[in-house]
Design a protein around this motif. Structure first.
Motif, short mmCIF file in Angstrom:
data_model
loop_
_atom_site.label_atom_id
_atom_site.label_comp_id
_atom_site.label_asym_id
_atom_site.label_seq_id
_atom_site.Cartn_x
_atom_site.Cartn_y
_atom_site.Cartn_z
N ASP A 102 52.10 20.41 9.93
CA ASP A 102 52.87 19.17 10.01
C ASP A 102 52.75 18.42 8.69
O ASP A 102 51.65 18.32 8.12
CB ASP A 102 52.37 18.29 11.16
N HIS A 103 53.88 17.88 8.26
CA HIS A 103 53.91 17.15 6.98
C HIS A 103 54.78 15.91 7.14
O HIS A 103 55.93 16.00 7.59
CB HIS A 103 54.46 18.05 5.88
N VAL A 104 54.22 14.77 6.78
CA VAL A 104 54.96 13.51 6.82
C VAL A 104 54.89 12.90 5.43
O VAL A 104 53.80 12.80 4.84
CB VAL A 104 54.38 12.53 7.86
N ALA A 105 56.05 12.50 4.89
CA ALA A 105 56.10 11.94 3.55
C ALA A 105 57.03 10.75 3.51
O ALA A 105 58.05 10.72 4.21
CB ALA A 105 56.56 13.00 2.54
N ALA A 106 56.68 9.77 2.70
CA ALA A 106 57.51 8.57 2.52
C ALA A 106 57.55 8.23 1.05
O ALA A 106 56.53 8.33 0.35
CB ALA A 106 56.96 7.40 3.32
N VAL A 107 58.74 7.84 0.56
CA VAL A 107 58.94 7.47 -0.84
C VAL A 107 59.64 6.12 -0.89
O VAL A 107 60.65 5.91 -0.21
CB VAL A 107 59.76 8.54 -1.59
N LEU A 108 59.11 5.23 -1.71
CA LEU A 108 59.70 3.91 -1.94
C LEU A 108 60.03 3.80 -3.43
O LEU A 108 59.15 3.90 -4.28
CB LEU A 108 58.73 2.82 -1.53
N ILE A 109 61.31 3.60 -3.73
CA ILE A 109 61.75 3.49 -5.12
C ILE A 109 61.88 2.01 -5.49
O ILE A 109 62.62 1.26 -4.85
CB ILE A 109 63.09 4.22 -5.33
#
Length: 371
Positions: A122-129
């Motif tokens: 399982d992989h959870v990723a979040a990106v904020l630009i």
């Protein structure tokens, strides 16, 4: 007089005949030796021990092997060629610099893979630009190998009443920035932990990545270095054992000692990737290829192809681990859907199917929310 002349000629000719025979003998010996040399060498090879090995790879010599399992349905469907592609938040796994190249200001990706031998990734990723600052990313990777399995011994083959688990975990923090209009760079720091019952091993590492958009429209070059960090060594209470330094005289058999385990390095991996995108108003074709140089295996090539229609539906195919010694990875394929819902909210759903030869197949689903 005739006999005297004959004797004189024989005396002059015989040394030459003997010299010719000597040269012929040496020539025959050389030819026979040349012909028998491969047989002699082959015989020496046969006399070597059965466990004599040459040209071995380093496969299986590193810790935290789960870090080499790719994430993201798009990259998996394209043969794990993801270094030069920026698609969703999971792209940061392949190249930290991809965080600043993503479309949207906030991206969150959820990735689940039914991996080999009934394991699960399982992989959870979040990106904020952030405008004029860069991009921040956070991801968690969890790999479950064994969960609540009974502890069995020779005396208690049905179980001792205890249960054990084995799992891996990686927490990653990423920062990426656009240095020029065409050049981007990123760095990730990560904490890695492996757990086996009551034992744990922890390591710290970082990833580096760069991306360059060339003057040729649609052509991108990228490179990344992953898992550069400390070694991992298991420690825990199950390594404590009673020990008697003098068993003959029974001095003391209740002294506790700790067994010392070996330390293993992380799977250091260098990737170089190239991607090319050709598009029109309704069609888009993307090609990608990655060259891999791992520390625990031989060099390999990943390559993939994607066709997208009206920026909504995509069909993908690829080949993984080409040229790898004792290759297990095979052909991959998948598809993706992308739509805007509720105004500014975008949803992407990606599926990937990968064939691993005798190890059967794997299925991966990735859901990404874009704002």
């Amino acid at each position: 007089m005739y006999c005297v002349l004959l004797s004189g000629n024989a005396t002059a000719v015989l040394p030459r005949v003997w010299e010719s025979i000597h040269l012929l003998r040496h020539g025959l010996c050389s030819v026979v030796t040349a012909l028998l040399f491969p047989v002699i060498v082959w015989g020496q090879e046969m006399d070597r021990p059965v466990n004599f090995v040459e040209d071995v790879s380093n496969a299986g010599t590193s810790s935290a092997a789960f870090l080499e399992i790719g994430v993201g349905g798009r990259a998996q469907a394209m043969g794990n060629a993801g270094v030069a592609l920026a698609h969703d938040a999971s792209s940061v796994f392949w190249n930290p610099s991809a965080a600043i190249a993503l479309d949207g200001s906030v991206l969150v990706s959820f990735d689940r893979t039914e991996w080999l031998a009934n394991t699960q990734l399982d992989h959870v990723a979040a990106v904020l630009i952030l405008p004029r600052i860069g991009a921040l990313g956070l991801s968690i990777t969890s790999f479950d190998l064994v969960e609540n399995a009974p502890v069995r011994t020779i005396l208690q083959p049905e179980g001792t009443g205890e249960f054990y688990s084995a799992s891996d975990l990686a927490l990653t923090l990423t920062y990426a920035a656009r240095l020029t209009s065409r050049f981007m760079a990123g760095i990730s720091g990560k904490i890695i932990q492996e757990t086996l019952w009551h034992e744990q091993a922890t390591a710290y590492a970082f990833d580096l990545g760069i991306t360059y958009h060339t003057n040729l429209p649609g052509l991108s070059l990228a490179a990344s270095l992953a898992n550069f960090g400390s070694d991992m060594k298991l420690e825990g209470r199950d390594l404590r054992r009673p020990y008697d330094a003098d068993p003959i005289n029974f001095s003391n058999d209740k002294l506790n000692v700790n067994l010392q385990t070996d330390a293993f390095s992380l799977p250091l991996l260098f990737r170089f990737g190239v991607a090319y995108r050709l598009e029109s108003s309704t069609h888009r074709i993307s090609l990608a290829a990655d060259l891999l140089h791992p520390s625990d295996n031989s060099e390999a090539l990943n390559a993939g192809l994607e066709y997208t229609f009206i920026d909504t539906i995509s069909f993908r195919a690829g080949v993984a681990s080409y040229f790898e010694v004792d290759r297990t990875g095979g052909y991959t394929f998948g598809m993706g859907l992308q739509r805007r819902v509720l105004g500014q909210l975008g949803v992407m759903i990606d599926y990937a199917h990968a064939r691993w030869n005798i190890l059967n197949t794997t299925h991966r689903f990735t859901v990404t929310l874009i704002r």
